[in-house]
Write a protein that holds these residues in place. Structure first.
Motif, short mmCIF file in Angstrom:
data_model
loop_
_atom_site.label_atom_id
_atom_site.label_comp_id
_atom_site.label_asym_id
_atom_site.label_seq_id
_atom_site.Cartn_x
_atom_site.Cartn_y
_atom_site.Cartn_z
N GLY A 74 0.81 -1.21 0.00
CA GLY A 74 0.00 0.00 0.00
C GLY A 74 0.84 1.26 0.00
O GLY A 74 0.55 2.22 -0.72
N SER A 75 1.91 1.27 0.79
CA SER A 75 2.79 2.45 0.86
C SER A 75 3.51 2.67 -0.46
O SER A 75 3.60 3.80 -0.95
CB SER A 75 3.80 2.27 1.99
N VAL A 76 4.04 1.60 -1.03
CA VAL A 76 4.75 1.72 -2.31
C VAL A 76 3.77 2.15 -3.40
O VAL A 76 4.10 3.02 -4.21
CB VAL A 76 5.45 0.39 -2.67
N SER A 77 2.57 1.58 -3.39
CA SER A 77 1.55 1.98 -4.38
C SER A 77 1.20 3.45 -4.25
O SER A 77 1.04 4.16 -5.25
CB SER A 77 0.30 1.13 -4.22
N GLY A 78 1.06 3.92 -3.02
CA GLY A 78 0.76 5.34 -2.79
C GLY A 78 1.86 6.25 -3.31
O GLY A 78 1.59 7.27 -3.96
N SER A 79 3.11 5.88 -3.05
CA SER A 79 4.23 6.69 -3.54
C SER A 79 4.28 6.68 -5.06
O SER A 79 4.52 7.72 -5.69
CB SER A 79 5.55 6.16 -2.98
N LEU A 80 4.06 5.52 -5.67
CA LEU A 80 4.05 5.45 -7.13
C LEU A 80 2.89 6.24 -7.72
O LEU A 80 3.03 6.85 -8.78
CB LEU A 80 4.01 3.99 -7.59
N ALA A 81 1.74 6.26 -7.02
CA ALA A 81 0.60 7.06 -7.48
C ALA A 81 0.92 8.55 -7.45
O ALA A 81 0.53 9.30 -8.35
CB ALA A 81 -0.62 6.74 -6.63
N VAL A 82 1.64 8.99 -6.42
CA VAL A 82 2.02 10.40 -6.33
C VAL A 82 2.98 10.75 -7.47
O VAL A 82 2.87 11.81 -8.10
CB VAL A 82 2.63 10.71 -4.94
N ILE A 83 3.93 9.85 -7.76
CA ILE A 83 4.85 10.08 -8.88
C ILE A 83 4.07 10.14 -10.20
O ILE A 83 4.31 11.03 -11.04
CB ILE A 83 5.94 8.98 -8.92
N ALA A 84 3.14 9.21 -10.39
CA ALA A 84 2.33 9.21 -11.62
C ALA A 84 1.50 10.49 -11.72
O ALA A 84 1.39 11.07 -12.81
CB ALA A 84 1.42 7.98 -11.64
N ALA A 85 0.94 10.95 -10.61
CA ALA A 85 0.19 12.21 -10.63
C ALA A 85 1.08 13.37 -11.03
O ALA A 85 0.66 14.27 -11.77
CB ALA A 85 -0.44 12.47 -9.26
N GLY A 86 2.33 13.36 -10.58
CA GLY A 86 3.26 14.41 -10.97
C GLY A 86 3.57 14.41 -12.45
O GLY A 86 3.62 15.46 -13.10
N VAL A 87 3.75 13.22 -13.01
CA VAL A 87 4.01 13.11 -14.44
C VAL A 87 2.79 13.57 -15.23
O VAL A 87 2.91 14.33 -16.21
CB VAL A 87 4.42 11.66 -14.81
N ILE A 88 1.61 13.12 -14.81
CA ILE A 88 0.38 13.54 -15.50
C ILE A 88 0.20 15.05 -15.39
O ILE A 88 -0.17 15.72 -16.35
CB ILE A 88 -0.84 12.78 -14.92
N TRP A 89 0.48 15.59 -14.19
CA TRP A 89 0.34 17.03 -13.97
C TRP A 89 1.22 17.81 -14.94
O TRP A 89 0.84 18.86 -15.45
CB TRP A 89 0.72 17.36 -12.54
#
Length: 156
Positions: free
Chosen positions: A82-97
């Motif tokens: 869950g923690s790793v998924s959350g961090s990867l989701a934040v990175i993905a949101a940054g790329v999308i942003w």
């Protein structure tokens, strides 16, 4: 003569105060903006604790709670995932942003208000995700307990 004696006392005091208070102010701002806010506040308190006793008193309970939370966060595999998924989701949101600048049709405000910040905001999100991953690895290495059966199996 050690390194701290080479730096004039006034310069050392000023540097500690400027760095510490800057980290605290930027950390408080990053609590509501994208960025590692709590981490910067703790770092600022750590720097200020070199000069002020109040900062050390505030830092100690925060540090204890942070270590306890880090230890709990790596106790089970689902928590780690869950923690790793959350961090990867934040990175993905940054790329999308940073990449996706097209304004959707349902957006009712001015086009310039859609995803303000561009790569600056995306970069802070990506940086936050990377810091999160690094902290997960640190917590795993420091706090992950191996079961007795695992350690016995590795010894044989």
């Amino acid at each position: 003569m050690n390194k701290t004696e080479r730096i004039p006392a006034w310069l050392r005091r000023t540097g500690i105060e400027v760095a510490g208070w800057s980290l605290v102010v930027l950390g408080v701002a990053a609590l509501v903006l994208p960025g590692p806010g709590l981490l910067m506040v703790v770092a600022g308190l750590a720097v200020l604790s070199l000069r002020y006793h109040f900062a050390g008193r505030w830092l100690h309970p925060v540090k204890e709670r942070a270590f306890r939370a880090a230890a709990l966060g790596v106790q089970t595999v689902p928590r780690i995932i869950g923690s790793v998924s959350g961090s990867l989701a934040v990175i993905a949101a940054g790329v999308i942003w940073g990449l996706w600048r097209r304004v959707p049709q349902w957006w009712s405000l001015q086009d310039s208000w859609w995803l303000p910040g561009g790569w600056v905001t995306g970069g802070t999100l990506i940086g936050s995700g990377i810091i999160g991953l690094a902290l997960i690895v640190y917590s795993f290495v420091r706090f992950r307990r191996t079961s007795p059966s695992r350690s016995q199996a590795s010894e044989t």
